[in-house]
Design a protein around this motif. Structure first.
Motif, PDB file in Angstrom:
ATOM      1  N   ALA A 120       0.863  -1.174   0.000  1.00  0.00           N
ATOM      2  CA  ALA A 120       0.000   0.000   0.000  1.00  0.00           C
ATOM      3  C   ALA A 120       0.901   1.226   0.000  1.00  0.00           C
ATOM      4  O   ALA A 120       1.915   1.260   0.676  1.00  0.00           O
ATOM      5  CB  ALA A 120      -0.902   0.000   1.235  1.00  0.00           C
ATOM      6  N   HIS A 139      -2.275  -2.823   7.046  1.00  0.00           N
ATOM      7  CA  HIS A 139      -1.570  -3.566   6.006  1.00  0.00           C
ATOM      8  C   HIS A 139      -0.148  -3.922   6.458  1.00  0.00           C
ATOM      9  O   HIS A 139       0.497  -3.133   7.147  1.00  0.00           O
ATOM     10  CB  HIS A 139      -1.518  -2.756   4.716  1.00  0.00           C
ATOM     11  N   THR A 142       3.574  -1.078   3.841  1.00  0.00           N
ATOM     12  CA  THR A 142       3.084   0.237   3.436  1.00  0.00           C
ATOM     13  C   THR A 142       4.258   1.177   3.214  1.00  0.00           C
ATOM     14  O   THR A 142       5.211   1.190   3.991  1.00  0.00           O
ATOM     15  CB  THR A 142       2.155   0.841   4.509  1.00  0.00           C
ATOM     16  N   PRO A 220      -2.353  -3.606  -2.350  1.00  0.00           N
ATOM     17  CA  PRO A 220      -2.282  -4.275  -1.045  1.00  0.00           C
ATOM     18  C   PRO A 220      -3.266  -5.424  -0.870  1.00  0.00           C
ATOM     19  O   PRO A 220      -3.396  -5.965   0.205  1.00  0.00           O
ATOM     20  CB  PRO A 220      -2.594  -3.141  -0.060  1.00  0.00           C
ATOM     21  N   PRO A 258      -9.948   1.193   3.117  1.00  0.00           N
ATOM     22  CA  PRO A 258      -8.577   1.567   3.478  1.00  0.00           C
ATOM     23  C   PRO A 258      -8.493   3.018   3.941  1.00  0.00           C
ATOM     24  O   PRO A 258      -9.097   3.914   3.342  1.00  0.00           O
ATOM     25  CB  PRO A 258      -7.805   1.353   2.170  1.00  0.00           C
ATOM     26  N   GLY A 280      -9.815  -3.746   4.498  1.00  0.00           N
ATOM     27  CA  GLY A 280      -8.682  -2.841   4.464  1.00  0.00           C
ATOM     28  C   GLY A 280      -8.704  -1.745   5.500  1.00  0.00           C
ATOM     29  O   GLY A 280      -7.811  -0.891   5.523  1.00  0.00           O
TER      30      GLY A 280
END
Length: 432
Positions: A120, A139, A142, A220, A258, A280
């Motif tokens: 991500a 995640h 990242t 991701p 996310p 997410g």
């Protein structure tokens, strides 16, 4: 034609007719200095600071000097969180000739020997740091593009405070053969340092999960192929779990994504928190029983997601948590109204409450309304197919559940824009 040169991470610009003939050259001070020998002596230079004035200068120049070339110098790959987006929006993609360099993200992952097709990437440059924090918590891999007030120290302080088990790799001056550095630090160690202004990118890694299975889609992870999972896919005690019919509607009203943080209060098995994490979002499960805490951790591990579990009773333990985007309340007993009130005061978007006792529905709705939420609700009564002898089925009724929710007015579009801007903000060092 506007030619956009990505300077990459370290490789010097090569002579190029589009650069040497440009009558207007736009870029950060260090980019202009590095390219000085390649520019026409009479070329006008515009030093990038705030972006809008620089774009205005380009527009005025194009209008007044038709046929004269414009060159823009940018860090890394200018099409990756860079100035290409702003230029395309202003002048149209057909007016651009983009010469990409290697992005700082690609370089940082190369330096640590990790693939990044499953990473991500989030920008904290000129943006609310909370989005980057939540992505890092949710995640295992990242990359964070940093900025003033949103660097390794601030990122580390928040992750350390929230108990995130992560390692930070702080990459500075990438591409500089004499001064490039990569330092592995804990969030606490990062928080205690002054990193200056030379940081290129920060990698936030859960080192137990940095190597994902080979996939054909970059990013991701794809959204889950199914949700509202069957109760049998979670450990739970005596059917004390939010049933999948209720969970399906709750997830629709929570809208986990996310960059979000979702609280699951009275989590029990943690099924709602786990499902939000699968979408997410960063998830926090609050549970007052010791065996419940253990079950939530086991369920999160079984589904391969990271859920922070807080042992304690709401609303008391909520004071130390970051403000959520959405909250699910599946327990509370006599403290339910107080819990709803506390959550409504702090959530940014929505609160969803599952209530078994009809006597408590009005109090929940009143508490949400008093906090300024637009409220709604439904009574869910379902009957599932159950087998009978003779290869036939009957309907087995599940206990009815009220689902009551409140949405903060005028926040849905705003939070969507905030989440999106963190992914589309321009930064790879182009604005200096």
């Amino acid at each position: 034609m506007i030619t956009v040169f990505g300077t990459g991470t370290g490789a010097p610009l090569s002579p190029d007719p589009a650069l040497s003939s440009a009558a207007l050259v736009v870029g950060g001070r260090r980019h202009l200095d590095a390219a000085e020998a390649l520019l026409a002596p009479g070329a006008e230079r515009v030093v990038l600071g705030p972006l809008a004035p620089a774009l205005d200068s380009v527009e005025r120049y194009i209008e007044n000097e038709k046929g004269q070339g414009v060159a823009v110098l940018a860090s890394g790959d200018p099409g990756f969180f860079g100035i290409v987006r702003a230029l395309a929006e202003r002048f149209g993609s057909a007016a651009l000739d983009v010469r990409p360099g290697v992005s700082s993200v690609a370089t940082a992952f190369a330096r640590v020997g990790l693939p990044w097709d499953d990473a991500a990437v989030v920008s904290a440059h000129g943006r609310d740091l909370r989005t980057a924090i939540n992505v890092c918590r949710a995640h295992p891999k990242t990359a964070v593009l940093t900025g003033p007030g949103a660097g390794p120290a601030e990122l580390g302080a928040e992750l350390a405070h929230r108990g995130a088990d992560r390692v930070l790799v702080v990459a500075s001056r990438l591409g500089d053969p004499e001064h490039e550095s990569l330092e592995r630090v804990t969030p606490s160690e990062a928080a205690a340092r002054d990193w200056g202004d030379a940081v290129s990118v920060v990698l936030c890694l859960d080192e137990k999960r940095v190597l994902a299975p080979v996939r054909t889609l970059a990013g991701p992870g794809r959204p889950p192929s199914r949700w509202a999972l069957d109760e049998g896919e979670f450990e739970h005690r005596d059917s004390m779990i939010t049933k999948f019919e209720v969970r399906a509607l709750a997830l629709a009203r929570l809208g986990p994504r996310p960059g979000d943080l979702v609280w699951d209060i009275g989590a029990g098995s943690g099924s709602v928190a786990v499902e939000c994490a699968r979408f997410g979002a960063a998830a926090v499960a609050v549970e007052k029983t010791v065996d419940g805490v253990s079950r939530i951790r086991d369920n999160a591990a079984a589904h391969g997601v990271d859920v922070r579990v807080v042992h304690g009773a709401a609303p008391t333990v909520l004071s130390d948590l970051s403000d959520p985007d959405a909250v699910f309340i599946g327990g509370g007993g006599r403290e339910l109204t107080a819990i709803v009130t506390a959550c409504a005061r702090r959530t940014r978007r929505s609160v969803v409450v599952a209530v078994a006792a009809v006597d408590r529905v009005a109090a929940v709705r009143d508490a949400l309304g008093a906090a300024g939420f637009v409220t709604d609700g439904v009574l869910l009564q379902s009957s599932r197919l159950a087998p009978l002898p003779g290869d036939v089925s009957r309907l087995a009724a599940a206990n009815p559940v009220f689902l009551v929710w409140g949405v903060r007015p005028d926040t849905e579009s705003a939070t969507s824009a905030t989440s999106l801007s963190s992914v589309t903000s321009l930064n790879e060092g182009v604005v200096e």
